[in-house]
Design an enzyme around this catalytic site. Structure first.
Site, short mmCIF file in Angstrom:
data_model
loop_
_atom_site.label_atom_id
_atom_site.label_comp_id
_atom_site.label_asym_id
_atom_site.label_seq_id
_atom_site.Cartn_x
_atom_site.Cartn_y
_atom_site.Cartn_z
N HIS A 127 0.62 -1.32 -0.07
CA HIS A 127 0.14 -0.07 -0.17
C HIS A 127 0.76 1.20 0.00
O HIS A 127 0.33 2.31 -0.21
CB HIS A 127 -0.90 -0.01 1.04
N TYR A 169 -20.07 47.26 -3.79
CA TYR A 169 -20.26 46.07 -3.04
C TYR A 169 -19.15 45.43 -2.04
O TYR A 169 -18.93 44.91 -0.97
CB TYR A 169 -20.83 44.99 -3.68
#
Length: 498
Positions: free
Chosen positions: A84, A283
Site C-alpha cells: 500500500h 459592494y
C-alpha cells in the site's frame, strides 16, 4: 505545556497543532492503556478461535473472501504495508506528518482497533524522538482511509520506508536506530489498524481550519484599511442593518469594522469627506460584513466537522468488547472531510475574490480619488497596476481549485470500493486556496497602506494608525516603482503575526 497526555480526554485542533509544531512530550494515559489492552486481549482470543475475521485472517478489499492460513497471518500484515506504500509527489511537510502520527495514535487509544499498547507507544515515540516519516502527498482517494500515506507512515514503525531524523532524510531503519528506537513486530490486524483511517486528510484539515480562522482577522483588517483609504462610509455597518438579518458572522464582522473605524471616534480621514456627494460604496466595501461573515460561519461549521473527526474511530473492522462483537463497517470513508474541505475552500476563495476587487478600487482614480495606481508620479511609474493583475491571476487560480473534489469518485479495488470521497485532494487543494488567499490579502494590505499615506497629513483611527505603523516597519511607502515581489513576501510573513 511540556507534556501532553493522550487518551484521557478529547483532543482539539489546537492540541494537534501544538504537538505538530513544538517539542511537547506526548505520554499515553493509563486509562487509554487499559482500553487498548482490553481490546487487544479480546482480539487475540478471537483470532485463536479460528473464526473468520476480516483483516485478521482474510485478504483485503475484493480479496476479503480469501482465508489466510494461521502461519501466514503475520506476513499478511507486513505485505499490506509494503503493497500500500505507493505514494508519489512532493513529500508532506514535517508539521503535517507529525499531526498525522499524533492523530493515528489518538484513534487507536480509543480501544476499538485491537492493537498492542506497544504499537501505539511506538507511534508516540516517533513524535518524542523527532523521527518524521517521509510521506508523499499523492496517492489517497480517501475511501478505505488514507491507505497510501498511512502505509508510508507505518513502514517506518517496522524499520522500513524513509524518515527524517535531525532534518536528514535516511532509511526508516537507520532513523529508528539513531533515535534509539526499535522496530515494531506487527501482531494480528495491526497493519490494517495503522492504515485504515482518515488521518492524512484530517491532519491537513486541522491546519486548514486554524489558518482560515487566523486569516479571517487579516481579511477584516485589510478590508478596514481599504475602506479608510477610499474614504468609504461606515453607515453600511450600522448595527440596525445587521439586526434585521441576524446572521451571527455578519453581525460580528460589522461590529469589528465599527470598532476599528469609528472608535473611540471617527478618524480625520473619515470626517474629511462627511459632506461628499458619494451616495453608496461599491459592494466590495459595503458588503464586507455579508461576505466575510458568511466565510466566518463556514469556517466555524467546518471546525465542528474536523474536531468530531479527529476524535472518531476510523478503523475497520471495529472491536466492541463489552458487546462481544467485531463489526465491519465504513468509518474510514472520508466524505465528511471531503465536503467540509470543499466548502472551506470556496469560503476562503471568496475572501480573496472580494479583496482583489477592493485592490482594483484603490488603483482606479475614477473611484478612489487617489493618484492613478497609487503613485503620485504615474506614467513614468506603473505603481500598483500589476499588483492588482497578480491578485486577479491568483483569484482565477482559486476558482479552478474550488471545483469540488467531493463530487468525483472513481471505483477502486476491482469495484469493491465503488464510491470514494477524494477527501485527500480536497484537503490538499483547500490549503492551496488558503495560501493563495493570504497572498491576495497581503497585496490589498500593501495597497491600502499606500492609500493611507497618500491622504497625509490626515490621520486614521488609533487602531489603523498602529497597524499602518507596524506595516511600515517592514514595508516602505513607494514613491517610485520597485520590485514589489519582495514587499509582498514580507507582507505575507507579517500577516501570520496578526
Amino acid at each position: 505545556m511540556s507534556k501532553f497526555e493522550l487518551g484521557k480526554k478529547q483532543i482539539t485542533l489546537e492540541d494537534v497543532y501544538l504537538v505538530a509544531t513544538t517539542s511537547v512530550e506526548v505520554t499515553l494515559a493509563e486509562v487509554a492503556k487499559k482500553r487498548i489492552k482490553k481490546a487487544h486481549t479480546y482480539l487475540q482470543k478471537k483470532a485463536r478461535s479460528g473464526d473468520v475475521i476480516y483483516g485478521v485472517n482474510t485478504g483485503f478489499g475484493l480479496l476479503s473472501n480469501v482465508k489466510i492460513p494461521e502461519n501466514d497471518i503475520a506476513k499478511l500484515q507486513l505485505n499490506l504495508l509494503r503493497s500500500h506504500a505507493v505514494g508519489t509527489g512532493a513529500p508532506l511537510s514535517r508539521d503535517k506528518v507529525r499531526a498525522m502520527v499524533f492523530l493515528r495514535a489518538a484513534t487507536l487509544t480509543q480501544g476499538h482497533s485491537g492493537t498492542n499498547v506497544a504499537t501505539v507507544q511506538a507511534l508516540i515515540n516517533l513524535l518524542n524522538h523527532d523521527v518524521t516519516p517521509w510521506i508523499p502527498e499523492q496517492g489517497s482517494v480517501g475511501a478505505s482511509g488514507d491507505l497510501s500515506p498511512l502505509a508510508h507512515l507505518a513502514l517506518v514503525l517496522i524499520g522500513e520506508g524513509k524518515a527524517y531524523y535531525k532534518e536528514k532524510l535516511i532509511s526508516g531503519a537507520l532513523a529508528l536506530k539513531q533515535a534509539g528506537l526499535t522496530p515494531v513486530t506487527l501482531g494480528v490486524k495491526e497493519g490494517l489498524a495503522l492504515i485504515n483511517g482518515t488521518q492524512f486528510m484530517a491532519a491537513l484539515a486541522t491546519f486548514a481550519v486554524l489558518e482560515s480562522e487566523q486569516l479571517m482577522r487579516v481579511g477584516n483588517l485589510s478590508g478596514a484599511m481599504t475602506l479608510e483609504a477610499l474614504r468609504g462610509t461606515v453607515a453600511a455597518f450600522d448595527p440596525k442593518i445587521h439586526a434585521v438579518r441576524p446572521h451571527p458572522g455578519q453581525i460580528e464582522v460589522a461590529k469589528f469594522l465599527r470598532e476599528i473605524l469609528i472608535h473611540p471616534k471617527p478618524s480625520e480621514i473619515a470626517t474629511s469627506h462627511l459632506n461628499c456627494d458619494r451616495v453608496q460604496d461599491p459592494y466590495s466595501l459595503r458588503c464586507i460584513p455579508q461576505v466575510h461573515g458568511a466565510s466566518l460561519e463556514t469556517i466555524r461549521f467546518v471546525r465542528t466537522i474536523v474536531e468530531r473527526e479527529i476524535n472518531s474511530v476510523t478503523d475497520n473492522p471495529l472491536i466492541f468488547v463489552d458487546e462481544d462483537e467485531i463489526l465491519s463497517g465504513g468509518n474510514f470513508h472520508g466524505q465528511y472531510l471531503a465536503l467540509a474541505m470543499d466548502y472551506l475552500a470556496i469560503a476562503m476563495a471568496e475572501m480573496a475574490s472580494i479583496s482583489e476587487q477592493r485592490i482594483e478600487k484603490l488603483i482606479n482614480p475614477a473611484i478612489s480619488d487617489l493618484p492613478a495606481f497609487l503613485m503620485k508620479k504615474s506614467g513614468i511609474n506603473s505603481g500598483f497596476m500589476i499588483v492588482q493583475v497578480a491578485a486577479a491571476s491568483i483569484v482565477s487560480e482559486n476558482k479552478t481549485l474550488c471545483h469540488p473534489a467531493s463530487v468525483d469518485t472513481i471505483p477502486t479495488s476491482a469495484d469493491k470500493e465503488d464510491h470514494v470521497s477524494m477527501g485527500a485532494w480536497a484537503a490538499r487543494k483547500c490549503l492551496t486556496v488558503i495560501e493563495n488567499t493570504r497572498r491576495v490579502l497581503s497585496m490589498e494590505m500593501m495597497a491600502g497602506s499606500q492609500g493611507i499615506d497618500l491622504l497625509r497629513p490626515l490621520k486614521s483611527t488609533a487602531r489603523l494608525e498602529k497597524l499602518h505603523a507596524e506595516i511600515r516597519k517592514h514595508i516602505p511607502y513607494f514613491d517610485e516603482d520597485a520590485p514589489f515581489y519582495e514587499a509582498i513576501e514580507k507582507m505575507v510573513a507579517l500577516t501570520y503575526t496578526w
